[in-house]
Design a protein around this motif. Structure first.
Motif, PDB file in Angstrom:
ATOM      1  N   HIS A 202       0.959  -1.270  -0.104  1.00 47.04           N
ATOM      2  CA  HIS A 202      -0.031  -0.131  -0.052  1.00 47.04           C
ATOM      3  C   HIS A 202       0.838   1.174   0.162  1.00 47.04           C
ATOM      4  CE1 HIS A 202      -4.223  -1.422   0.378  1.00 47.04           C
ATOM      5  NE2 HIS A 202      -3.892  -1.922   1.293  1.00 47.04           N
ATOM      6  N   SER A 203       0.587   2.123  -0.796  1.00 47.60           N
ATOM      7  CA  SER A 203       1.357   3.527  -0.791  1.00 47.60           C
ATOM      8  C   SER A 203       0.363   4.260   0.195  1.00 47.60           C
ATOM      9  CB  SER A 203       1.232   4.319  -2.101  1.00 47.60           C
ATOM     10  OG  SER A 203      -0.335   4.290  -2.619  1.00 47.60           O
ATOM     11  N   ASN A 204      -0.661   4.047   0.572  1.00 48.45           N
ATOM     12  CA  ASN A 204      -1.508   4.585   1.615  1.00 48.45           C
ATOM     13  C   ASN A 204      -1.029   4.099   2.940  1.00 48.45           C
ATOM     14  OD1 ASN A 204      -3.224   5.298   3.644  1.00 48.45           O
ATOM     15  ND2 ASN A 204      -4.881   5.210   2.459  1.00 48.45           N
TER      16      ASN A 204
ATOM     17  N   GLU B 187      -2.865  -2.526  -3.376  1.00 48.83           N
ATOM     18  CA  GLU B 187      -2.452  -2.045  -4.723  1.00 48.83           C
ATOM     19  C   GLU B 187      -1.741  -2.823  -5.810  1.00 48.83           C
ATOM     20  OE1 GLU B 187      -0.621   1.676  -3.764  1.00 48.83           O
ATOM     21  OE2 GLU B 187      -2.039   2.257  -2.229  1.00 48.83           O
TER      22      GLU B 187
ATOM     23  N   LEU C 146       6.470  -1.290  -9.766  1.00 48.93           N
ATOM     24  CA  LEU C 146       6.388  -0.499  -9.010  1.00 48.93           C
ATOM     25  C   LEU C 146       6.927   0.977  -9.565  1.00 48.93           C
ATOM     26  CD1 LEU C 146       7.531  -2.274  -5.830  1.00 48.93           C
ATOM     27  CD2 LEU C 146       5.462  -2.497  -6.723  1.00 48.93           C
TER      28      LEU C 146
ATOM     29  N   GLY D 212       8.188   5.555  -4.576  1.00 48.53           N
ATOM     30  CA  GLY D 212       7.383   6.161  -3.469  1.00 48.53           C
ATOM     31  C   GLY D 212       7.554   5.387  -2.073  1.00 48.53           C
ATOM     32  N   ASN D 213       6.690   5.358  -1.220  1.00 47.12           N
ATOM     33  CA  ASN D 213       7.119   4.961   0.157  1.00 47.12           C
ATOM     34  C   ASN D 213       5.791   3.871   0.090  1.00 47.12           C
ATOM     35  OD1 ASN D 213       9.113   6.620   0.618  1.00 47.12           O
ATOM     36  ND2 ASN D 213       7.609   8.028   1.487  1.00 47.12           N
ATOM     37  N   TYR D 214       6.173   2.797   0.755  1.00 48.11           N
ATOM     38  CA  TYR D 214       5.069   1.653   0.748  1.00 48.11           C
ATOM     39  C   TYR D 214       5.202   0.773   2.142  1.00 48.11           C
ATOM     40  CZ  TYR D 214       4.957   2.350  -4.365  1.00 48.11           C
ATOM     41  OH  TYR D 214       4.987   2.917  -5.477  1.00 48.11           O
TER      42      TYR D 214
ATOM     43  N   VAL E  82      11.129   1.546   0.744  1.00 45.42           N
ATOM     44  CA  VAL E  82      11.197   2.756  -0.627  1.00 45.42           C
ATOM     45  C   VAL E  82      11.935   1.925  -1.494  1.00 45.42           C
ATOM     46  CG1 VAL E  82      12.380   5.063  -1.068  1.00 45.42           C
ATOM     47  CG2 VAL E  82      11.422   4.724   0.958  1.00 45.42           C
TER      48      VAL E  82
END
Length: 697
Positions: free
Chosen positions: A162-164, A176, A192, A195-197, A225
């Motif tokens: 999840h990036s959330n 995701e 991918l 971003g941060n996950y 990351v």
């Protein structure tokens, strides 16, 4: 002369015919095919941009099949409607049955599901990627999923991210991007974007790509990351005679992080409810709950109203989820239907425990075969009594005439005068283990019904001195319950010496059951083995926290458990054989492995295996040091006790056998990247051994 030439001509012709006949047969098939299918073309092209269709078609160089596609093939991001995936000849097609998302990178991960039709050679780790936008995302992260409590590789489970970064995203939203682990528990999340996950693993029983409290899960505490790096490898070109021709240096892309370790667990959450109620026997009730209970339910008999206040003895599991109520009131036993009010805790619709009272009817009817058996035995007893009366009458008349019964009748009379074992029921009693026993074993009694009383004066334990049996000095044996769970298991708390022989005697009628039955006399000899029959295990381990170690036998059966004290533990007087060791970091010091909890960000307790099999011999000591971080976690558990074993690499094994004697083969990496396939975390002190699984596999 003519006849001579004719003779030689016929000889040549016959010889040629014989040679021709001898060569008739099926032609040899040639060397076996060990090569997996190769992609010839595809529509769209691999890595295509701005894809607008709904069908992907991949063509191979031979006829292919899809094996176990339901558990191996996965598409990311996961569509709501499962696409139609099939093979036709040399083609694999994936037909989407819903519009694709815009500006999205799609990855179809086939794992090792694609294999050729003839030899079942698998195309391992194949994935196909394309984009519906102007850019294709190419970052990747990889790792392994192990079951937390026993380090079993978790095969074909979902791994996603999840990036959330909200904690509730895992429970509210579908993952995701997803992939599946392979048969070694390894995974690679492809396609991918930067971003941060948060990364998760999920058994996903309900197929919604989000956490349910009853499913197996794993989560990483840290934010991931995705990045890339480079590494350099040395490639060598050999001549035909296996001499070095050229040495070249090559630079490769490294997708990081590539050593993620996810420890999978189940929170153990279960709804509290009554799963089953039954009356298997006239004197026994059974209640099965859907989850463990901290306390026993309250049982109140409503009908019949006239009964004893203390009407049962309970037999239970440690978790109180399975209960047997042994009815001790004879009036209730004779009643066909009991009506009981049971008060217990049940999970409500808001997932909270509430106290409820249910009225339960326990009916009992004897099985027809039992009724027939009882009628048969009653008839046999009646015929036995009738025959006994006939023989006694005949004997009396014969005696009046100064005669005796014949030899056969006398033997029959003696047999009929012996007590009928079925006429007077007794309490059945035996030892859990007798004959030759191990040092440290307890004398454990098994009964077939709950016990009311035991007379200590009727229990005798003697030791053999030379040829004499001598009572143990100053010891009056007392049989006591093993625990409060099972009212039919008792033990004798006496320490027996090695290389000694004991005789245990329990007098008849020394033990009384709750049904008023008495035991028959029991006499057993117990031979305790000598210390030279055993091996001893002594270990020093680099653990200072609270921990315990389990000695495991075949099938991973726990034989013994000891605590780690001052960085040391020992198992003494172990029966020779093969064993394994498992260490658990016991954070709360309760002496058992504890699971994790996602809502509380609590990881399960850590588990380690000693990587070597212990071969313990008679009259032998093993003294070792164990660094639990020396071997990567996924390589610690011995193959002999590993249950989730990978699929047999048949073609690789057979190929190696075919080439036996041709020189050493270069050991192949599981991902075929030339780097040791080991997944670790910083705590495993093994950061040099990483995995690479690039997007263009």
């Amino acid at each position: 002369m003519k006849s001579r030439w004719t003779y030689w001509l016929l000889t040549v012709v016959v010889g040629l015919l014989l040679v021709a006949c001898a060569s008739i047969g099926s032609p040899e098939g040639g060397p076996r095919d060990y090569t997996p299918p190769q992609v010839v073309k595809s529509s769209p092209e691999p890595g295509a941009l701005n894809f607008k269709g709904n069908k992907v078609e991949i063509t191979f160089d031979e006829i292919v099949n899809l094996k176990d596609q339901q558990k191996k093939v996965i598409i990311s991001p996961a569509p709501r409607t499962q696409p139609l995936i099939r093979t036709v000849g040399k083609k694999v097609t994936v037909e989407f049955r819903e519009p694709l998302e815009e500006n999205t990178t799609y990855v179809i991960d086939f794992s090792n599901a694609i294999e050729d039709n003839n030899e079942s050679n698998q195309l391992d780790g194949y994935a196909f990627a394309f984009s519906t936008g102007d850019v294709i995302d190419t970052l990747a992260v990889s790792g392994i999923v192990l079951r937390a409590n026993d380090l079993e590789p978790m095969q074909h489970v979902i791994v996603g991210l999840h990036s959330n970064l909200d904690d509730t995203a895992f429970t509210r939203l579908p993952l995701e991007r997803v992939c599946r682990t392979n048969d070694k528990g390894q995974f690679t999340l492809l396609g991918l974007k930067p971003g941060n996950y948060h990364v998760f693993a999920l058994s996903d029983v309900d197929g919604d790509y989000r956490m349910a409290r009853t499913e197996d899960i794993a989560f990483l505490d840290e934010v991931i990351v995705p990045t890339t790096g480079e590494y350099t490898s040395q490639d060598t070109v050999f001549t035909f005679d296996r001499k070095v021709d050229t040495v070249m240096m090559a630079t490769h892309t490294l997708f990081l992080p590539n050593n993620l370790l996810l420890c999978m667990f189940n929170e153990g959450y279960r709804n509290h409810y009554v799963r089953q109620t039954a009356r298997p026997e006239a004197n026994k009730l059974h209640v099965l709950f859907g989850a463990p209970n901290d306390s026993l339910p309250e049982m109140k008999v409503l009908r019949p109203a006239d009964h004893q206040r203390d009407w049962y003895r309970v037999e239970r599991t440690v978790d109180n989820d399975s209960l047997f109520y042994w009815i001790t009131d004879s009036a209730l036993i004779k009643t066909d239907t009991l009506v009981v009010a049971m008060t217990y805790l049940r999970t409500d619709t808001a997932d909270r425990l509430e106290q409820v009272t249910d009225t339960i009817r326990f009916g009992y009817r004897k099985p027809s075969n039992q009724v027939k058996e009882e009628e048969k035995k009653a008839k046999e007893r009646e015929e036995r009594a009738k025959r006994l009366a006939q023989l006694l009458d005949k004997q009396e008349k014969a005696a009046a005439q100064g005669k005796e019964l014949n030899e056969g009748e006398l033997e029959e009379l003696k047999e009929l005068q012996r007590p009928d074992p079925d006429a007077i029921p007794t309490l059945k009693m035996d030892l859990a283990k007798s004959g030759t026993i191990d040092v440290g074993d307890s004398i454990v009694f098994k009964f077939d019904s709950p016990i009311a009383s035991i007379d200590p004066a009727g229990v005798h334990l003697e030791v053999k001195r030379d040829t004499l049996w001598v009572p143990l000095a100053g010891v009056q044996p007392h049989i006591i319950p093993v625990d409060d769970c099972n009212p039919m298991r008792y033990w004798l708390p006496v320490t027996m010496q090695p290389d000694s022989t004991y005789r245990l005697t329990v007098d008849s009628a020394a033990v009384t059951s709750v049904y008023g039955l008495y035991n028959a006399q029991l006499s057993k000899e117990l031979k305790v083995k000598g210390l030279e029959e055993y091996a001893n295990v002594y270990f020093k381990v680099n653990v200072r926290d609270s921990a315990f170690v389990e000695l495991l036998g075949s099938g991973e059966k726990v034989m013994r458990t000891v605590p780690v004290v001052g960085g040391e533990f020992e198992f003494v007087n172990v029966t020779p054989g093969y064993y394994y060791l498992r260490l658990t970091i016991d954070r709360n010091g309760n002496g058992k492995w504890d699971t994790g909890n996602y809502a509380e960000h609590l990881q399960p307790e850590e588990v380690y295996y000693y990587p070597k099999k212990l071969n313990l011999r008679r009259n032998w000591d093993l003294d070792e040091n164990w660094n639990i971080y020396e071997t990567a976690l996924d390589l610690q558990k011995h193959d002999d006790i590993k249950r989730n074993k990978p699929e047999q690499a048949k073609n690789r094994i057979e190929k190696k056998q075919d080439k036996k004697g041709e020189g050493d083969e270069e050991e192949e990496n599981e991902f075929g990247t030339g780097i040791n396939s080991t997944y670790t975390g910083d705590k495993y002190r093994d950061s040099k051994r990483n995995n690479v699984r690039p997007l263009n596999r």
